[in-house]
Design an enzyme around this catalytic site. Structure first.
Site, PDB file in Angstrom:
ATOM      1  N   HIS A  85      -7.739  12.015  -2.178  1.00 19.86           N
ATOM      2  CA  HIS A  85      -7.272  10.718  -2.652  1.00 19.86           C
ATOM      3  C   HIS A  85      -6.987  10.831  -4.147  1.00 19.86           C
ATOM      4  CE1 HIS A  85      -7.188   6.467  -3.641  1.00 19.86           C
ATOM      5  NE2 HIS A  85      -7.248   6.165  -2.381  1.00 19.86           N
ATOM      6  N   GLU A 135      -6.484   2.421  -3.343  1.00 22.76           N
ATOM      7  CA  GLU A 135      -5.031   2.428  -3.493  1.00 22.76           C
ATOM      8  C   GLU A 135      -4.517   1.014  -3.754  1.00 22.76           C
ATOM      9  OE1 GLU A 135      -3.501   4.306  -0.115  1.00 22.76           O
ATOM     10  OE2 GLU A 135      -1.639   4.881  -1.095  1.00 22.76           O
ATOM     11  N   LEU A 188     -14.394   6.284  -5.083  1.00 24.51           N
ATOM     12  CA  LEU A 188     -13.038   5.869  -4.767  1.00 24.51           C
ATOM     13  C   LEU A 188     -12.599   4.632  -5.536  1.00 24.51           C
ATOM     14  CD1 LEU A 188     -10.776   6.591  -2.817  1.00 24.51           C
ATOM     15  CD2 LEU A 188     -11.608   4.808  -1.336  1.00 24.51           C
ATOM     16  N   GLN A 238      -7.486  15.290   3.092  1.00 30.40           N
ATOM     17  CA  GLN A 238      -6.798  14.509   2.066  1.00 30.40           C
ATOM     18  C   GLN A 238      -7.610  14.388   0.783  1.00 30.40           C
ATOM     19  OE1 GLN A 238      -6.323  10.033   2.189  1.00 30.40           O
ATOM     20  NE2 GLN A 238      -4.247  10.687   2.615  1.00 30.40           N
ATOM     21  N   PHE A 298       0.852  -1.182   0.000  1.00 27.15           N
ATOM     22  CA  PHE A 298       0.000   0.000   0.000  1.00 27.15           C
ATOM     23  C   PHE A 298       0.884   1.226   0.000  1.00 27.15           C
ATOM     24  CE2 PHE A 298      -4.375  -0.702  -0.035  1.00 27.15           C
ATOM     25  CZ  PHE A 298      -5.065   0.439   0.367  1.00 27.15           C
ATOM     26  N   ARG A 324      -2.750  11.175   5.644  1.00 32.55           N
ATOM     27  CA  ARG A 324      -2.949   9.826   6.162  1.00 32.55           C
ATOM     28  C   ARG A 324      -2.476   8.799   5.147  1.00 32.55           C
ATOM     29  NH1 ARG A 324      -6.538   5.910   5.444  1.00 32.55           N
ATOM     30  NH2 ARG A 324      -8.166   7.075   4.353  1.00 32.55           N
ATOM     31  N   HIS A 338     -11.393  13.180   0.219  1.00 29.69           N
ATOM     32  CA  HIS A 338     -11.533  11.841   0.761  1.00 29.69           C
ATOM     33  C   HIS A 338     -11.536  11.743   2.275  1.00 29.69           C
ATOM     34  CE1 HIS A 338     -11.294   7.545   0.794  1.00 29.69           C
ATOM     35  NE2 HIS A 338     -10.106   7.517   1.338  1.00 29.69           N
ATOM     36  N   ARG A 397      -0.400   9.565  -0.459  1.00 32.81           N
ATOM     37  CA  ARG A 397      -1.486  10.073  -1.289  1.00 32.81           C
ATOM     38  C   ARG A 397      -1.367  11.545  -1.668  1.00 32.81           C
ATOM     39  NH1 ARG A 397      -6.486   7.124   1.739  1.00 32.81           N
ATOM     40  NH2 ARG A 397      -5.985   5.013   1.047  1.00 32.81           N
TER      41      ARG A 397
END
Lengths: 234, 580, 129
Positions: free
Chosen positions: B220, B233, B230, B218, B98, B393, B351, B264
């Protein structure tokens, strides 16, 4: 952008004696969701139109409703599939609270009766996970997808006829545990499901599999539970 | 999670504006990060460093260490509760790569994110709900909390609006935990549900309590073009690459080591810059996320990407279909494309809120910048800010955040509640206060449409307080938001019914979002540096000397905002330049 | 809606329903085969224009095959009546919500079932030209 006609079944218990149809005309692209149109109506045309909605992309299950005679999630149904003339009504078989909102309590009640939680007789390992092979995990993978949207249960003629029928969704939720190799509650659940208003009310009509927005093979899952009861009893 | 722990020992009620399984946790796809080391070497210390670095050194490091240490046990605990994780060939919990999670020695991406297909959030939500059913936790479904009750500086309950009947109810409590999620709906392109409007954060602000780090929101990098839905990731974790109109894998330039698996904010900015440079596909505002086996395997070869057994990594169409089933479904449903055959059009989408209610490591809420505990109130999850995520994050840390701090909060709540008596409250006064607020909306002679106000706010925020920010843009936002707030005072709501009046609630939610947007814009304007998700075109560098601190924002009753600051806790990791 | 968590009281499984479900499938399958056979026999061997009382009577009187035919016809009768009546029971349970009416109709069905079986079996056993 094209003109689309939405015929929506309205009902406000504080004002109306019975439900009535109301027509709206909206402009929408082929790739717009039915939910987008409903929101547009609510926000800019008639603020009293009421429906449940949250994630807007087919994952939470809030906006299951009957669109052109088929149970769909309003946020997954696009105009290009549904067409320009859309009839929208609330899910069948559950009491209507207002407009497109139905009372989910009977549905949730059935769900709770099948012990829809992990049951284990053995203590977990003191460190680390319980082991499970990839094949074991695959067996119940399909039924983990259920989002409790009620599309299946409210598309089932057996459920329409007899609301005491536990419904395909509850059976799917039970299946997810019955066939989970780590779970020990299979016998208890099979017992609960193996009566006249449980699994045996299913007539293999297949409406549920057609209605499921997550593509779960519901009838197959119900069939697997029936077989499991058969083989474990005989 | 907290309710599960408190429900076993004290009378617990869970109040939710939705049926619990509709919560947006269910939309989380990728996984939950924990250094189990099931597939390759991993350590919680590496996870902690990655989190701190991912947070651009704004994270409070002592809390991050707690989270990463607790992570391992909490994942096992979830599994013991029955969560159906994907498995390795040895039967252990499967993990995937990730963004931002690395092997600290080799700096390459490490397999740390434990997943259940690409619906890990759904499985966590369902499992915890199921366990609550098992333990007879009381649920009050479709009750919207509209105010908190404070007496003598202590939180003693909530006022909730029963959506079915329009009745207001007072819940007298010894402890209240807020876990209401984010407020992505402040922006127009977002991955968040329609119901994520930050209600409780606004309520706290209006009661005179602060929010922390609101400027850090954030974006994304991979949301479906226009819809903002979404695309996890995990797609990049399984090998997906971002391509611009020139067919270039542009992340090579922005993050030479981990490329598409950078954190991100780095990736979002990269996409934005590519779009600004005119390299969007067909001149439009999106790039391609390519998970077709041909492209992925081509880049695996180019990167010499090795699997744990040393063989060259390679994927097949079946593998993608299986591991990324849900996003394949999204692409097919909404865009009519098959990810195994065509690239996916994506661009940044609002996000996650790194900021929120300031709390300590056990989820107790702070009432000011001096970390004074606000008795009786707790918070966990996205709406809280401890801060573990700092300025940005990492993926798979949010699900971790919820369960770790939900559990810690639950434990502490049980102890503290047991030692308390019920504090006195004036229930009628509490109800009257809210009733007045609702009556003002219902009886207003104004003509402004709350929906138009919301839309204008969303467009404004997406334009000016988004991936890249400028002083003029933010000043303009603050001014325009104040005007929108004025207009909000005279709105019109046509539905006066008591039964399921969502129009009234949606209008009330707009009021909440306006407050959050204002605090966000003001906090962002004040922070004169770029850090994590807060990127300014006029202050492009990180400024640790002046700005290594958390913003604590108060909303005053006259609508003005007071900004205070508190220091960041640095333990092991001295802030360094952040390169991926 | 308010939902107070409650431990539901599990109902115990019904072996009767399990067996009834299993029986419907077995009898259904067997009937499908038997009826196909019967159909083909009557169309191809006997000929549609030739079907009358004496055709059935005669074949029932043959020494060995007669018994076989009687057994065949008896089984078909039993399967058809039980499968059919059980099916009607399902429909009654689905659509008749009043408990007294349900009891009444199910009893009527049961009596009809016993009557048809009795008459049919009696005839199969005692028939003589």
């Amino acid at each position: 952008m094209k003109k689309r006609t939405l015929k929506i079944k309205r009902f406000n218990p504080t004002k109306d004696k019975k439900p009535y149809w109301q027509e709206f005309v909206v402009e929408a692209e082929d790739t717009d969701r039915i939910l987008d149109a409903l929101n547009h109506i609510k926000w800019y045309v008639d603020g009293s139109l009421t429906m449940r909605r949250s994630c807007a992309h087919g994952i939470c299950g809030s906006d299951a409703m009957c669109i052109n005679g088929k149970n769909l999630l309003a946020c997954k149904a696009l105009f290009k599939e549904v067409g320009d003339d859309v009839t929208i009504e609330p899910l069948a078989g559950l009491p209507v609270i207002r407009d497109l909102v139905v009372d989910m309590e009977p549905f949730m009640e059935h769900y709770r009766t099948v012990l829809p939680y992990f049951i284990s007789e053995t203590p977990p390992p003191s460190y680390g996970e319980r082991l499970q092979s990839i094949e074991e995990r695959k067996i119940f993978d399909d039924t983990t997808k259920c989002i409790l949207c009620a599309a299946c249960t409210t598309s089932c003629p057996s459920f329409w006829a007899r609301g005491e029928y536990i419904g395909p969704s509850a059976i799917v939720q039970a299946h997810r545990f019955i066939f989970d190799s780590r779970d020990d509650g299979a016998a208890a659940r099979l017992d609960i499901l193996g009566n006249a208003d449980g699994v045996w009310r299913c007539r293999t009509i297949y409406n549920c599999t057609n209605a499921c927005p997550r593509g779960i093979e519901v009838t197959k899952a119900v069939g697997e539970v029936k077989k499991e009861i058969l083989f474990s009893t005989l | 999670m907290a309710a599960l722990y408190t429900g076993k020992e004290v009378d617990t009620a869970v109040i939710s504006k939705l049926y619990p399984t509709r919560s947006h946790t269910g939309a989380a796809q990728g996984g939950i990060g924990a250094a189990l080391g099931n597939l390759e070497e991993d350590h919680w210390e590496w996870h902690a460093f990655d989190t701190v670095k991912g947070g651009d050194y704004l994270s409070d490091q002592d809390v991050v260490e707690v989270m990463c240490k607790d992570a391992i046990d909490i994942v096992y605990e979830l599994e013991h509760m029955g969560l159906p994780f994907d498995r390795t060939s040895e039967g252990r919990i499967s993990q995937r790569r990730f963004g931002g999670h690395t092997n600290n020695k080799t700096k390459k991406a490490v397999m740390r994110t434990c997943n259940a297909a690409d619906r890990t959030g759904h499985m966590i939500l369902q499992t915890l709900y199921q366990q609550c059913i098992k333990n007879n936790v009381n649920f009050f479904d479709e009750f919207q909390v509209v105010d908190l009750i404070f007496e003598e500086g202590e939180c003693r309950g909530v006022v909730a609006y029963e959506i079915l009947t329009g009745e207001l109810h007072v819940f007298h409590a010894k402890g209240v935990m807020i876990a209401t999620g984010g407020w992505g709906r402040v922006w127009s392109v977002t991955s968040n549900a329609l119901t994520l409007t930050g209600d409780l954060n606004a309520i706290l602000l209006r009661n005179g309590y602060p929010m922390e780090d609101m400027e850090f929101f954030q974006f994304h990098p991979t949301g479906l073009h226009k819809l903002g839905i979404l695309i996890t990731e995990a797609v990049r974790g399984e090998g997906g690459v971002l391509i611009n109109s020139e067919g270039e894998r542009f992340m090579n330039r922005y993050a030479p080591t981990v490329k598409d698996l950078a954190s991100r904010d780095v990736v979002s900015r990269a996409i934005y810059l590519e779009l600004q440079a005119g390299k969007g596909i067909n001149g439009e505002r999106y790039v391609h996320l390519d998970i077709t086996p041909e492209t992925v395997n081509h880049y695996f070869k180019e990167d010499d990407a090795r699997a744990v057994d040393g063989k060259l990594r390679s994927i097949t169409a079946e593998y993608v279909q299986e591991k990324l089933e849900d996003i394949s479904d999204f692409c097919e449903t909404y865009l009519g494309i098959e990810p195994t055959k065509d690239p996916i059009p994506v661009h940044p989408t609002a996000h996650y809120a790194m900021g929120g209610i300031p709390t300590d490591v056990d989820s107790r809420v702070f009432s000011d910048e001096n970390n004074t505990i606000l008795s009786g109130l707790y918070s966990a999850g996205e709406c809280a800010c401890i801060s573990v995520h700092g300025a940005n994050r990492l993926g798979s840390n949010s699900l971790l955040d919820l369960v770790v701090f939900g559990k810690r909060g639950g434990h502490v709540m049980v102890q503290e509640v047991k030692e308390k008596e019920f504090g006195k409250i004036d229930a009628q006064k509490a109800i009257d206060k809210v009733q007045a607020e609702f009556d003002a909306i219902l009886n207003s002679k104004g003509q402004n449409s709350p929906n138009e106000i919301r839309e204008e706010m969303q467009i404004l925020m997406t334009d000016k307080v988004s991936v890249f920010r400028t002083k003029e843009g933010m000043q303009e936002s603050v001014a325009k938001l104040r005007k929108l707030k004025e207009r909000f005072k005279s709105i019109k709501v046509s539905d006066t019914s008591k039964c399921f009046n969502l129009e009234l609630l949606e209008a009330w939610e707009v009021g909440c979002m306006l407050d959050l947007a204002l605090v966000t814009a003001k906090s962002a304007l004040a922070r004169q540096e770029s850090r994590g998700a807060h990127a300014r075109e006029d202050y492009t560098e990180r400024d640790d000397a002046n700005w290594l601190k958390h913003t604590i924002a108060f909303l005053n009753s006259d609508g003005s905002i007071t900004l205070k600051y508190k220091p960041v806790t640095v333990t092991k990791y001295k802030p360094q330049k952040r390169v991926y | 809606m308010k939902a107070i968590g409650q431990m539901p009281r599990p109902k115990s499984g019904s072996t009767f329903e399990l067996l009834s479900w299993f029986y419907m499938r077995v009898s259904g399958l067997l009937m499908a085969l038997m009826i196909t056979f019967h159909l083909l026999w009557m169309h191809l061997i006997v000929g549609l224009d030739n079907i009358n009382f004496s055709v059935v009577a005669d074949r029932w009187m043959y020494p060995i095959t007669g018994t076989l035919w009687r057994v065949f016809d008896l089984l078909l009768l039993i399967f058809a009546v039980t499968h059919g009546m059980n099916g009607i029971r399902f429909s009654i349970e689905d659509y008749v919500h009043n408990r007294s009416w349900q009891l009444f109709l199910k009893t009527a069905v049961a009596i009809l079932l016993l009557f048809l079986l009795f008459i049919g079996s009696y005839i199969v056993f005692v028939f003589e030209v």
